[in-house]
Motif scaffolding. Structure first.
Motif, PDB file in Angstrom:
ATOM      1  N   ALA A 123      18.082  26.601  11.821  1.00  0.00           N
ATOM      2  CA  ALA A 123      17.182  27.755  11.826  1.00  0.00           C
ATOM      3  C   ALA A 123      15.770  27.350  11.429  1.00  0.00           C
ATOM      4  O   ALA A 123      14.787  27.862  11.976  1.00  0.00           O
ATOM      5  N   THR A 124      15.652  26.416  10.477  1.00  0.00           N
ATOM      6  CA  THR A 124      14.329  25.957  10.045  1.00  0.00           C
ATOM      7  C   THR A 124      13.608  25.244  11.182  1.00  0.00           C
ATOM      8  O   THR A 124      12.438  25.537  11.487  1.00  0.00           O
ATOM      9  N   LEU A 125      14.282  24.319  11.837  1.00  0.00           N
ATOM     10  CA  LEU A 125      13.668  23.584  12.938  1.00  0.00           C
ATOM     11  C   LEU A 125      13.360  24.502  14.116  1.00  0.00           C
ATOM     12  O   LEU A 125      12.330  24.359  14.781  1.00  0.00           O
ATOM     13  N   PHE A 151       8.200  23.386  -0.009  1.00  0.00           N
ATOM     14  CA  PHE A 151       8.133  23.555   1.436  1.00  0.00           C
ATOM     15  C   PHE A 151       7.297  22.453   2.084  1.00  0.00           C
ATOM     16  O   PHE A 151       7.568  22.051   3.213  1.00  0.00           O
ATOM     17  N   GLU A 152       6.304  21.955   1.366  1.00  0.00           N
ATOM     18  CA  GLU A 152       5.522  20.834   1.888  1.00  0.00           C
ATOM     19  C   GLU A 152       6.428  19.628   2.129  1.00  0.00           C
ATOM     20  O   GLU A 152       6.276  18.911   3.122  1.00  0.00           O
ATOM     21  N   ARG A 153       7.393  19.418   1.241  1.00  0.00           N
ATOM     22  CA  ARG A 153       8.343  18.316   1.419  1.00  0.00           C
ATOM     23  C   ARG A 153       9.243  18.549   2.634  1.00  0.00           C
ATOM     24  O   ARG A 153       9.592  17.605   3.354  1.00  0.00           O
ATOM     25  N   ASN A 156       7.379  17.561   5.673  1.00  0.00           N
ATOM     26  CA  ASN A 156       7.357  16.100   5.807  1.00  0.00           C
ATOM     27  C   ASN A 156       8.684  15.593   6.366  1.00  0.00           C
ATOM     28  O   ASN A 156       8.704  14.689   7.220  1.00  0.00           O
ATOM     29  N   ARG A 157       9.786  16.157   5.898  1.00  0.00           N
ATOM     30  CA  ARG A 157      11.091  15.744   6.403  1.00  0.00           C
ATOM     31  C   ARG A 157      11.246  16.060   7.887  1.00  0.00           C
ATOM     32  O   ARG A 157      11.948  15.356   8.618  1.00  0.00           O
ATOM     33  N   ALA A 158      10.585  17.116   8.334  1.00  0.00           N
ATOM     34  CA  ALA A 158      10.641  17.502   9.743  1.00  0.00           C
ATOM     35  C   ALA A 158       9.661  16.704  10.602  1.00  0.00           C
ATOM     36  O   ALA A 158       9.556  16.954  11.807  1.00  0.00           O
ATOM     37  N   GLU A 189       7.590  18.505  20.068  1.00  0.00           N
ATOM     38  CA  GLU A 189       8.703  17.639  20.459  1.00  0.00           C
ATOM     39  C   GLU A 189       9.373  16.984  19.255  1.00  0.00           C
ATOM     40  O   GLU A 189      10.577  16.713  19.282  1.00  0.00           O
ATOM     41  N   ARG A 190       8.613  16.761  18.169  1.00  0.00           N
ATOM     42  CA  ARG A 190       9.208  16.153  16.975  1.00  0.00           C
ATOM     43  C   ARG A 190      10.144  17.118  16.254  1.00  0.00           C
ATOM     44  O   ARG A 190      11.184  16.711  15.729  1.00  0.00           O
ATOM     45  N   VAL A 191       9.772  18.403  16.198  1.00  0.00           N
ATOM     46  CA  VAL A 191      10.580  19.364  15.437  1.00  0.00           C
ATOM     47  C   VAL A 191      11.617  20.076  16.292  1.00  0.00           C
ATOM     48  O   VAL A 191      12.574  20.650  15.760  1.00  0.00           O
TER      49      VAL A 191
END
Length: 212
Positions: A123-125, A151-153, A156-158, A189-191
């Motif tokens: 759901a986040t992605l 959330f900033e982290r 970064n993970r995404a 495309e990354r997320v």
């Protein structure tokens, strides 16, 4: 799971989903994070909900809202400049026509399906992809937001890192930070999770995209 875009002219049509959204925001921001927000029996809302925003909703197949974000043109009143100017090093956002503000982003992390192996929740992605997708389709190439270090982290993970607009500041029971995020094809495309259908292949009158 679907991404549903609710533009101002569709607020009444999707009032039931928006009621779910406000209750989700109350659960996340009021109950779980214990932020200083106004919560009533109808859920959490503030003055920026009165400015005809576009909402991005993640909706399950059984029409449960499990994610949301609020988008407003940065040239108009913004939460960053009006409510959290202390997060801006220059004191001003320096808004342009290509900039949109995202606020009140949250996801129902109790949803079991879509999580595995320590990865970010589907759901986040899906929400990240939907926000970028809508922004590009509507002429925006930059997203500004105020959030917290947690959330900033996640960003970064995404692999969608935020460029800070100032130093972190303690606000209430959290440490907040403002920043900008690119709204471009590379970031999308990354997320983008597997199975997401782009807005470019959908009926724009329906404005519905989905992720498998």
């Amino acid at each position: 799971m679907q991404i549903l875009t609710v533009s101002p002219d569709r607020h009444v049509e999707h009032s039931n989903l928006l009621k779910q959204m406000h209750r989700l925001r109350a659960t996340v921001f009021g109950d779980r994070l214990e932020w200083d927000v106004k919560v009533t029996d109808a859920g959490e809302r503030d003055e920026y909900d009165d400015l005809e925003p576009t909402y991005i909703l993640a909706v399950t197949d059984d029409t449960k809202v499990v994610g949301c974000a609020r988008l407003l043109p940065a040239l108009g009143p913004t939460m960053l400049e009006q409510t959290f100017p202390q997060l801006l090093a220059s004191g001003s956002l320096g808004a342009s026509a290509g900039m949109v503000e995202s606020s009140r982003f949250c996801v129902d992390t109790t949803l079991a399906a879509g999580r595995g192996g320590g990865q970010l929740h589907l759901a986040t992605l899906t929400m990240f992809a939907g926000i970028i997708d809508w922004s590009m389709a509507n002429g925006y190439d930059e997203i500004v937001t105020a959030t917290d270090l947690r959330f900033e982290r996640i960003l970064n993970r995404a692999s969608w890192p935020m460029k800070r607009l100032g130093d972190p500041v303690a606000i209430g029971n959290t440490v907040a930070v403002a920043g900008t995020l690119p709204a471009n094809r590379e970031s999308f495309e990354r997320v983008c999770p597997h199975g997401y259908r782009s807005i470019t292949v959908e009926d724009h009158n329906r404005q519905i995209r989905s992720a498998a």
